[in-house]
Design a protein around this motif. Structure first.
Motif, PDB file in Angstrom:
ATOM      1  N   TYR A 160       0.744  -1.305   0.091  1.00 24.77           N
ATOM      2  CA  TYR A 160       0.103   0.139   0.035  1.00 24.77           C
ATOM      3  C   TYR A 160       0.878   1.366  -0.073  1.00 24.77           C
ATOM      4  O   TYR A 160       1.836   1.412   0.657  1.00 24.77           O
ATOM      5  CB  TYR A 160      -0.874   0.042   1.319  1.00 24.77           C
ATOM      6  CG  TYR A 160      -1.762  -1.198   1.482  1.00 24.77           C
ATOM      7  CD1 TYR A 160      -2.912  -1.349   0.492  1.00 24.77           C
ATOM      8  CD2 TYR A 160      -1.652  -2.170   2.177  1.00 24.77           C
ATOM      9  CE1 TYR A 160      -3.814  -2.290   0.425  1.00 24.77           C
ATOM     10  CE2 TYR A 160      -2.415  -3.380   2.155  1.00 24.77           C
ATOM     11  CZ  TYR A 160      -3.381  -3.407   1.526  1.00 24.77           C
ATOM     12  OH  TYR A 160      -4.223  -4.472   1.577  1.00 24.77           O
TER      13      TYR A 160
ATOM     14  N   ARG B 148      -2.537   1.968  -4.087  1.00 24.63           N
ATOM     15  CA  ARG B 148      -3.464   1.099  -3.250  1.00 24.63           C
ATOM     16  C   ARG B 148      -3.799   1.850  -2.059  1.00 24.63           C
ATOM     17  O   ARG B 148      -2.459   2.126  -1.529  1.00 24.63           O
ATOM     18  CB  ARG B 148      -3.088  -0.212  -3.069  1.00 24.63           C
ATOM     19  CG  ARG B 148      -3.179  -1.094  -4.284  1.00 24.63           C
ATOM     20  CD  ARG B 148      -2.744  -2.641  -4.148  1.00 24.63           C
ATOM     21  NE  ARG B 148      -3.806  -3.232  -3.709  1.00 24.63           N
ATOM     22  CZ  ARG B 148      -4.873  -3.584  -4.286  1.00 24.63           C
ATOM     23  NH1 ARG B 148      -4.658  -3.666  -5.527  1.00 24.63           N
ATOM     24  NH2 ARG B 148      -5.678  -4.332  -3.793  1.00 24.63           N
TER      25      ARG B 148
ATOM     26  N   TRP C  31      -7.519   6.048  -6.815  1.00 24.04           N
ATOM     27  CA  TRP C  31      -6.851   5.213  -5.907  1.00 24.04           C
ATOM     28  C   TRP C  31      -7.859   3.793  -6.039  1.00 24.04           C
ATOM     29  O   TRP C  31      -8.981   3.847  -6.090  1.00 24.04           O
ATOM     30  CB  TRP C  31      -6.875   5.779  -4.564  1.00 24.04           C
ATOM     31  CG  TRP C  31      -6.188   6.995  -4.301  1.00 24.04           C
ATOM     32  CD1 TRP C  31      -6.453   8.405  -4.248  1.00 24.04           C
ATOM     33  CD2 TRP C  31      -4.621   6.974  -4.104  1.00 24.04           C
ATOM     34  NE1 TRP C  31      -5.448   9.103  -4.249  1.00 24.04           N
ATOM     35  CE2 TRP C  31      -4.382   8.394  -4.071  1.00 24.04           C
ATOM     36  CE3 TRP C  31      -3.742   5.965  -4.031  1.00 24.04           C
ATOM     37  CZ2 TRP C  31      -3.073   8.714  -3.831  1.00 24.04           C
ATOM     38  CZ3 TRP C  31      -2.244   6.210  -3.897  1.00 24.04           C
ATOM     39  CH2 TRP C  31      -2.231   7.538  -3.889  1.00 24.04           C
ATOM     40  N   GLU C  32      -7.099   2.488  -5.667  1.00 21.77           N
ATOM     41  CA  GLU C  32      -7.759   1.542  -5.597  1.00 21.77           C
ATOM     42  C   GLU C  32      -7.734   1.178  -4.155  1.00 21.77           C
ATOM     43  O   GLU C  32      -6.665   1.233  -3.425  1.00 21.77           O
ATOM     44  CB  GLU C  32      -6.809   0.382  -6.465  1.00 21.77           C
ATOM     45  CG  GLU C  32      -7.497  -1.096  -6.364  1.00 21.77           C
ATOM     46  CD  GLU C  32      -6.672  -2.111  -7.159  1.00 21.77           C
ATOM     47  OE1 GLU C  32      -6.653  -3.317  -6.756  1.00 21.77           O
ATOM     48  OE2 GLU C  32      -5.891  -1.472  -7.982  1.00 21.77           O
TER      49      GLU C  32
ATOM     50  N   ASP D 106      -8.597  -1.198  -0.630  1.00 26.20           N
ATOM     51  CA  ASP D 106      -8.924  -2.204   0.066  1.00 26.20           C
ATOM     52  C   ASP D 106      -9.760  -2.012   1.067  1.00 26.20           C
ATOM     53  O   ASP D 106      -9.208  -1.391   2.176  1.00 26.20           O
ATOM     54  CB  ASP D 106      -7.509  -2.808   0.526  1.00 26.20           C
ATOM     55  CG  ASP D 106      -6.885  -3.848  -0.750  1.00 26.20           C
ATOM     56  OD1 ASP D 106      -7.568  -3.761  -1.626  1.00 26.20           O
ATOM     57  OD2 ASP D 106      -6.028  -4.537  -0.427  1.00 26.20           O
TER      58      ASP D 106
END
Length: 536
Positions: A309, A389, A411-412, A414
């Motif tokens: 990240y 991420r 942004w990706e 999680d």
């Protein structure tokens, strides 16, 4: 710690610290008193010592009460001293808590002499004396202007009131002797119109001060149904109270305020309420539990350590705690976040990060919320950002506002459930009854879930209870549950919420004074109205 001349040489650190517990307010303990309590093996108390003081002692400390013997008879000074000395055997560190100052306490010096006779090391930790602290909390200076003399008298036996000649007299330990003292002072030459203040539970938020004259004080106390023990202040200095009263005029003085949060979460809020004179009571409405399936958070934390990240965003203290617990389980600490950019949803979460040794890279400059964090979050730049991420640990019931906004910025994310929030168990029956019948003066809601859960586990607060909410969303939820919202914080901050409630209390007090009405708390006005109705 002083060692008596006849004491045996010891190879341990045992002994007795005779500690002044002050007049009643645990906040008046000295730093040395707290230090002594922190290291105690045994704490010796009596009925005059507030039990809240024991919070400064170790969790497993032994507590010995020397108020009465096994038959319920009050122990003498020498008997108390023997029990204190006995507790110090075998090198144990004993703290004997005494109301006020140890050497102003009726049995303090006698108890110390028991240690001297037994050859037990001791020290005396001075405390705030009741005879000076209570007049101060009542707004009465003992010396002022031309009145330069004050006399402090503890009523432990027969008193020669003819010898009480100072400008201002302070009597402590008064119970049944009130009438005798008042009449005796008149017989000794004080004029019947001499002002007298009768103070009960001094320095605590239950303090009550009744001002009268020597001629009328007995009848006034009976009419007010005020119970002792009393501290009496006699003399013209009592007249300063109208101008110098500072304690009982606090905006929320004596208000019983319900805070539907856990003790860990409510720290700053309850501290702010106490400064305004309130008595906060925490009632947990939410219980924090691990996610049902921990594999997702385990995988994310491992990925964080491995450099998966660019950012980690903490949207609550509980999210931070969940990640910390995972890292500790892996034998890691805050250094595992090195190389990561760290965001915190607000200053409270940021403070918790700093306490862990992590300085956050991003804290909202405006509104401290997910929207405020989004407003300051930089969009993804494929040139400047080597990784796209973001690790977002959050509660299972949290909204998707932040995750959706970050995705729109490239942004990706999680979006990981780090913990679950479930409804807490109902509070004790007495607390539920107090909520429903209006014995709380105010309830402070810090989120919509605290509204829903409090009503669910304890019932709806009484109509006369002041309802305060941290923001519009929380207020809307309260209104949906049939509650009238009286106070709302100008911004979503627990400190500002406490300040808004204090402002409400001050405004309410001013209105009652202007209308010539008695200064009753919201809970008292409800009961007073009920009594008037039944009398009719």
């Amino acid at each position: 710690m002083t060692t008596p001349r006849n004491a045996r040489q010891r190879n341990d650190s045992g002994g007795v610290a005779f500690v002044g517990a002050g007049p009643g307010d645990p906040g008046l303990l000295t730093l040395r008193a707290v230090e002594a309590l922190n290291g105690a093996d045994v704490v010796v108390i009596d009925e005059t010592v507030p039990h809240q003081i024991l919070e400064h002692a170790p969790e497993l400390v032994e507590v010995v009460d020397v108020s009465v013997d096994d038959a319920g008879v009050a122990l003498t000074a020498s008997a108390r001293g023997r029990r204190v000395a006995q507790a110090a055997k075998n090198g144990r560190r004993v703290v004997r808590l005494l109301e006020g100052d140890p050497f102003s306490h009726p049995t303090g010096s006698d108890e110390v002499l028991s240690c001297v006779k037994g050859g037990i090391p001791f020290e005396v930790v001075a405390g705030v004396a009741t005879s000076t602290a209570v007049p101060t909390h009542a707004g009465i200076p003992l010396v002022s202007g031309r009145r330069r003399s004050a006399q402090l008298i503890d009523v432990g036996g027969k008193i020669d009131l003819h010898s009480c000649t100072a400008d201002t007299l302070v009597f402590t330990g008064i119970t049944e002797q009130l009438a005798d003292v008042a009449q005796g002072l008149v017989d000794a030459g004080r004029v019947p119109s001499t002002p007298i203040a009768v103070v009960t539970r001094g320095s605590t938020v239950e303090q009550q001060t009744l001002v009268s004259t020597l001629a009328d004080v007995v009848g006034a106390v009976k009419a007010a149904k005020t119970e002792g023990p009393y501290v009496l202040v006699v003399g013209d200095a009592v007249e300063y109270r109208d101008s110098l009263s500072w304690f009982e005029t606090k905006p929320l003085f004596g208000w019983r305020v319900l805070v539907p949060r856990t003790k860990e979460q409510a720290g700053s809020l309850t501290a702010a309420l106490r400064k305004s004179g309130a008595v906060p009571e925490e009632v947990p409405t939410i219980s924090v539990e691990p996610p049902r399936n921990p594999q997702q958070i385990d995988k994310a934390v491992r990925g964080m350590v491995e450099g998966r990240y660019e950012w980690i965003a903490f949207t609550s203290f509980n999210a931070l705690r969940a990640v910390k617990e995972k890292l500790v389980g892996y034998g890691l600490d805050a250094r595992a976040l090195s190389g990561l950019k760290v965001a915190a949803v607000g200053e409270k979460t940021a403070e918790a990060l700093r306490a862990w040794g992590v300085e956050p890279d991003l804290v909202p400059s405006g509104e401290q919320s997910a929207m405020g964090l989004l407003a300051d979050w930089p969009p993804y730049d494929e040139v400047l950002d080597p990784i796209n991420r973001v690790f977002l640990p959050r509660a299972d019931i949290a909204t998707e506002t932040l995750a959706a906004g970050l995705s729109e910025m490239g942004w990706e994310v999680d979006d990981v459930t780090a913990y679950r929030t479930v409804r807490a168990a109902p509070p004790p029956a007495a607390t539920r009854e107090a909520i429903k019948t209006g014995k709380f003066d105010a309830v402070l809601f810090t989120s919509s879930s605290t509204v829903r859960n409090l009503v669910g586990i304890a019932g709806k607060p009484h109509a006369n209870t002041v309802i305060a909410c941290i923001g519009p969303a929380t207020a809307k939820t309260a209104e949906e549950h049939g509650l009238r919202v009286d106070v709302m914080a100008p911004e979503p901050s627990v400190e500002l919420l406490a300040e808004a409630v204090a402002d409400f209390g001050a405004s309410r007090r001013a209105s009652l004074l202007e209308a010539g009405e008695p200064l009753l708390r919201p809970s008292q006005r409800r009961r007073s109205a009920s009594r008037r109705k039944s009398a009719q």
